[in-house]
Design a protein around this motif. Sequence first.
Motif, PDB file in Angstrom:
ATOM      1  N   VAL A   8       1.502   6.193  -7.361  1.00 39.93           N
ATOM      2  CA  VAL A   8       1.312   5.819  -5.953  1.00 39.93           C
ATOM      3  C   VAL A   8       2.392   6.469  -5.104  1.00 39.93           C
ATOM      4  N   LEU A  70       7.653  -0.777  -7.021  1.00 38.56           N
ATOM      5  CA  LEU A  70       6.899   0.218  -6.266  1.00 38.56           C
ATOM      6  C   LEU A  70       7.760   0.829  -5.159  1.00 38.56           C
ATOM      7  N   GLN A 140      -3.632   2.910   2.245  1.00 39.85           N
ATOM      8  CA  GLN A 140      -3.542   2.961   0.783  1.00 39.85           C
ATOM      9  C   GLN A 140      -2.190   2.443   0.293  1.00 39.85           C
ATOM     10  N   ALA A 144      -1.524  -0.915  -1.966  1.00 38.19           N
ATOM     11  CA  ALA A 144      -0.756  -0.843  -3.215  1.00 38.19           C
ATOM     12  C   ALA A 144       0.353  -1.885  -3.235  1.00 38.19           C
ATOM     13  N   ALA A 148       0.524  -4.929  -5.865  1.00 40.44           N
ATOM     14  CA  ALA A 148       1.554  -4.601  -6.849  1.00 40.44           C
ATOM     15  C   ALA A 148       1.881  -5.745  -7.792  1.00 40.44           C
TER      16      ALA A 148
END
Length: 170
Positions: A8, A70, A140, A144, A148
């Motif tokens: 990602v 992330l 997007q 995410a 997550a």
Amino acid sequence: MAIVGKVVSEVTVVVAVPLIPPLEAAQKEIYGEDEERIIASLDLIMGDLTMVVVMLTNIDSDIASKELELINDMRHVVFGSEIPELTSNNYMELFREFLQLYPNKRLTLDHIPSSIRFLQTYDQGHGTEYAGKAKILFIQFAEAIVKADREEDFAESSTLANFKDILNAV
């Protein structure tokens, strides 16, 4: 999650890189020679993405370890692996530091990210579609972040839906 977060993050950077030249051009068109007002385009995009993270993860004043992972993956892809990892202890400090550095850089549900606004201006003058690509990137990335931790959170989902509505309305 480490592989997913890394992917990602890399996709985010790959999509963001082509937006840098039109962002720089838009700022120069708007601000002229006022170098003080021009923000490095990658920093502008990263700042806007950071505000998306803050907006979506600060709903319950808690950041899940997968969300933090992330964010760290994205920071490592952009700034290199030498940059220190954020922890839940310094997450709020990052938030405070970011707002001190950029006091006018607040993303709320009734505003679109600055980078998208600049790209809209550029698109209008050049017949391009960079703002649309940036909107997709932000949606997007926001999705995410919300997904997550793999936990359904009504507040985060609601905020995400509102954010998507704002982006899709412009």
